[in-house]
Enzyme design. Structure first.
Site, mmCIF file in Angstrom:
data_model
loop_
_atom_site.group_PDB
_atom_site.id
_atom_site.type_symbol
_atom_site.label_atom_id
_atom_site.label_comp_id
_atom_site.label_asym_id
_atom_site.label_seq_id
_atom_site.Cartn_x
_atom_site.Cartn_y
_atom_site.Cartn_z
ATOM 1 N N HIS A 74 -1.782 -1.073 0.421
ATOM 2 C CA HIS A 74 -1.620 -1.104 -1.036
ATOM 3 C C HIS A 74 -0.247 -1.670 -1.350
ATOM 4 O O HIS A 74 0.718 -1.385 -0.643
ATOM 5 C CB HIS A 74 -1.755 0.319 -1.587
ATOM 6 C CG HIS A 74 -1.884 0.376 -3.087
ATOM 7 N ND1 HIS A 74 -0.833 0.086 -3.928
ATOM 8 C CD2 HIS A 74 -2.933 0.677 -3.885
ATOM 9 C CE1 HIS A 74 -1.241 0.200 -5.182
ATOM 10 N NE2 HIS A 74 -2.513 0.557 -5.187
ATOM 11 N N GLU A 108 -8.646 -1.193 0.997
ATOM 12 C CA GLU A 108 -7.698 -1.415 -0.088
ATOM 13 C C GLU A 108 -7.105 -2.834 -0.047
ATOM 14 O O GLU A 108 -6.612 -3.278 0.993
ATOM 15 C CB GLU A 108 -6.588 -0.355 -0.005
ATOM 16 C CG GLU A 108 -5.455 -0.495 -1.012
ATOM 17 C CD GLU A 108 -5.910 -0.456 -2.459
ATOM 18 O OE1 GLU A 108 -6.700 0.429 -2.817
ATOM 19 O OE2 GLU A 108 -5.481 -1.335 -3.237
ATOM 20 N N THR A 122 -9.040 -0.041 -8.129
ATOM 21 C CA THR A 122 -9.943 0.608 -7.165
ATOM 22 C C THR A 122 -11.070 1.346 -7.883
ATOM 23 O O THR A 122 -12.233 1.274 -7.473
ATOM 24 C CB THR A 122 -9.188 1.639 -6.289
ATOM 25 O OG1 THR A 122 -8.021 1.033 -5.779
ATOM 26 C CG2 THR A 122 -10.055 2.115 -5.149
#
Ligand code: GP9
Ligand code: MN
Length: 628
Positions: free
Chosen positions: A410, A253, A295
């Site tokens: 994130h 991420e 994503t």
């Protein structure tokens, strides 16, 4: 009694249905309300929508008014109740496409009785009261004056506008990006969500309707000439190297290339990944190509070698299309595909899209054990995520393709202080300062995952791929980023350099390792995997090349208009020399710009027209009649 008679019935109905909607959202559905602000939005949307519908009654003659109020409350009650039953089974809300999906209805059929609770009867209390009030004329039903009617229109539109404004503040671009049905319902309520879904479905369907497959000829020709160059060039060395091995893909991420090998106060930020560079094929000129769907866009690129869309999150808007995706292709080699991600299954519409793409199973949030210790940031933290995932992977039949999507690194990059093993960066951007710590955490999590794979005896039989999904630090933090990199400023050219994400292809037991600086991107993943698996995808329609091939298409197109060519780079309407970063004449970028635009529009055309439903990938030809 006469006092009550003075209150109009439509007001009473608006209040009752508003209260009911709020109670259902809050206590019957399991919506996560995380702040007072979200709570306020929920209350406002419940009443704003209810007011909108019942205020319409004033435009009707008394007799119709009475009927309208009664049946509006009944229909709204049934819609809410229908959603509740569906939610209890699927933890999701009804959409037009799912309504027409036979498999879903089947799933619901057998268990439908168990979804009713006795207390559900309370959900129709408002309807019962409204019917009663209307029949007995307990409240006022009359013809209203013009001024009053116009005022009500103003009030109800103002309430809706307030709702939308607050929702926009809470979730910028909520409608454009879609995100998650739960977010939509939380912010604008069930009814506005259904209206949105109807408009969305109608507009995608109408584009789809006008396509007939003839568009594919030209696209096929382009792919042959530009991507395959009339002769498929793959890297002979690695062809088939992954055949029979498990493919483990880790979506790192928000990990950007500028973190690899970077130091803070003389300390490496990603020590494990830095070492892994020396034991892998590492791509240091590799670009993410995502846009609104973040994503999920990267996942789409990887599995299809098609571009995500310019105006919406493709996972959300085109999940009913036909795709020739990686999981479907590798199935012929006996591979099952699995996705592991400890977030809400409906986020980015994954639960629907994974089925479309051919994943056999999606292990979402509900497959994981959460406790006070292991939840921070966006949810289950990465170390716990990896450990629990390894346990689940032990049970999988081999060979498999497993996609693991991490979450701790994130935005806003929150990490409990005691978990941090490196100092924060020191700048005016708290985001970048914290990013360093969560990136380190991600590095440690991956290190731990490797150790666990080895311990479980699963390492040797696998090929492990790690890739950053998209940027984590936006241009908004340019000053701090420049400070971090020891630069005076970040120019548009530098911004493009910052869009690079790391890619590692790690093959246990394979001696060769290299840093590869070819200009490449997420669009190249699928052809690379297929070559490594030894699958000849002769008739495939893709827009990327095998990463190890020496004869590749010579540009990478990003969705924001940036194009990176061998010699020149186009961004923000300026042309630069690619290596030096010197400004150059726009003419030098004209060629790559034109070709990139062409390619992007072909990819969009495939998705908007759902063109693959007309194509037979075995034969490499158009199917004459659509079989549905
Ligand atoms: C959500 C996770 C993060 O499930 O994939 O999403 P992002 O905001 O990076 O697209
Ligand atoms: Mn992401």
């Amino acid at each position: 009694m006469s006092k009550i008679r003075n209150i109009p019935l439509f007001i009473i109905a608006a209040i009752l249905v508003g209260i009911k909607s709020y109670i259902v959202y809050r206590f019957y559905f399991d919506l996560s309300i995380e702040s007072i602000f979200q709570e306020i939005i929920l209350i406002i949307n419940a009443f704003a929508i209810s007011a909108f519908f019942f205020f319409l009654a004033v435009w009707m003659k008394p007799k119709r008014q009475k009927r309208y109020i009664k049946y509006a409350s009944l229909i709204m009650g049934l819609i809410i109740f229908g959603n509740l039953l569906y939610y209890r089974n699927f933890t999701d809300f009804v959409t037009i496409p799912t309504l027409f999906q036979v498999s879903n209805a089947g799933d619901l059929g057998s268990s439908v009785l168990s979804l009713f609770y006795v207390t559900d009867i309370l959900l129709f209390l408002d309807v019962i009261l409204i019917f009663n009030f209307a029949n007995k004329e307990t409240f006022l039903i009359k013809e209203f004056t013009g001024l009053f009617k116009r005022r009500l229109v103003v009030v109800s539109l103002a309430a809706l506008a307030l709702n939308l404004t607050l929702a926009e503040i809470e979730r910028p671009m909520l409608f454009k990006r879609g995100f998650d049905r739960e977010y939509l319902v939380k912010n604008v309520g069930l009814f506005a969500f259904h209206a949105y879904d109807i408009i969305l479905t109608a507009s995608t369907q109408s584009k789809r309707l006008f396509a007939d497959g003839s568009e594919i000829n030209e696209i096929e020709e382009y792919v042959d000439e530009t991507i395959y160059k009339n002769d498929r060039v793959n890297s002979a060395d690695l062809e088939g190297i992954a055949d029979g091995k498990n493919i483990i893909y880790i979506a790192a991420e928000s990990l950007q290339t500028f973190m690899i090998d970077a130091e803070l106060n003389g300390e490496e930020i990603t020590p494990f990944l830095n070492d892994l560079v020396d034991d892998s094929y590492y791509f240091d000129n590799f670009y993410h190509q995502t846009l609104l769907g973040k994503t999920s866009d990267h996942e789409f690129l990887l599995d299809n070698s098609l571009y995500p869309l310019p105006n919406s999150a493709v996972y959300f808007t085109h999940a009913q299309n036909e795709y020739h995706s990686l999981p479907k292709i590798i199935e012929q080699k006996g591979y099952d595909s699995y996705a592991f991600h400890a977030n809400n299954g409906s986020f980015w519409n994954r639960n629907t899209m994974y089925e479309t793409l051919g994943y056999d199973e999606f292990y979402d949030e509900e497959s994981y054990e959460h406790d006070d210790e292991n939840v921070f940031g966006w949810g289950l933290e990465d170390k716990a995520f990896f450990s629990q995932t390894v346990d689940m992977m032990k049970e999988l039949e081999e060979p498999y393709y497993a996609k693991l999507i991490t979450l701790t690194n994130h935005f806003p990059f929150d990490l409990p202080e005691e978990k941090a093993t490196i100092e924060k960066f020191d700048s005016n951007s708290n985001t970048l300062n914290q990013y360093v710590q969560t990136v380190r955490y991600l590095d440690e999590s991956i290190e731990q995952f490797f150790a666990e794979l080895k311990q479980a005896g699963m390492y040797e039989d696998s090929i492990i791929i790690i890739m950053g999904d998209h940027y984590g630090i936006s241009a908004y933090h340019n000053d701090a980023t420049a400070e971090f990199l020891g630069m005076d400023e970040i120019t548009p050219y530098d911004e493009v350099q910052l869009e690079r994400v790391p890619l590692f292809i790690h093959i246990p037991g394979h001696d060769d390792h290299q840093v590869i600086s070819t200009i490449s991107g997420q669009i190249d993943f699928k052809p690379t995997m297929l070559n490594m698996l030894g699958i000849e995808n002769e008739n495939d329609i893709v827009f990327g090349n095998d990463l190890f091939s020496t004869d590749r298409k010579d540009f990478i197109a990003m969705r924001d208009g940036t194009v990176i060519g061998e010699d020149y780079l186009l961004t923000s309407e300026s042309c630069y020399e690619r290596e030096s970063g010197e400004l150059s004449d726009m003419e030098n970028c004209a060629d790559i710009q034109e070709r990139a635009l062409q390619e992007l529009s072909y990819s969009d055309e495939i998705i908007y027209g759902d063109l693959f439903r007309f194509y037979d990938f075995n034969e490499g030809e158009i199917i004459e009649e659509e079989e549905e």
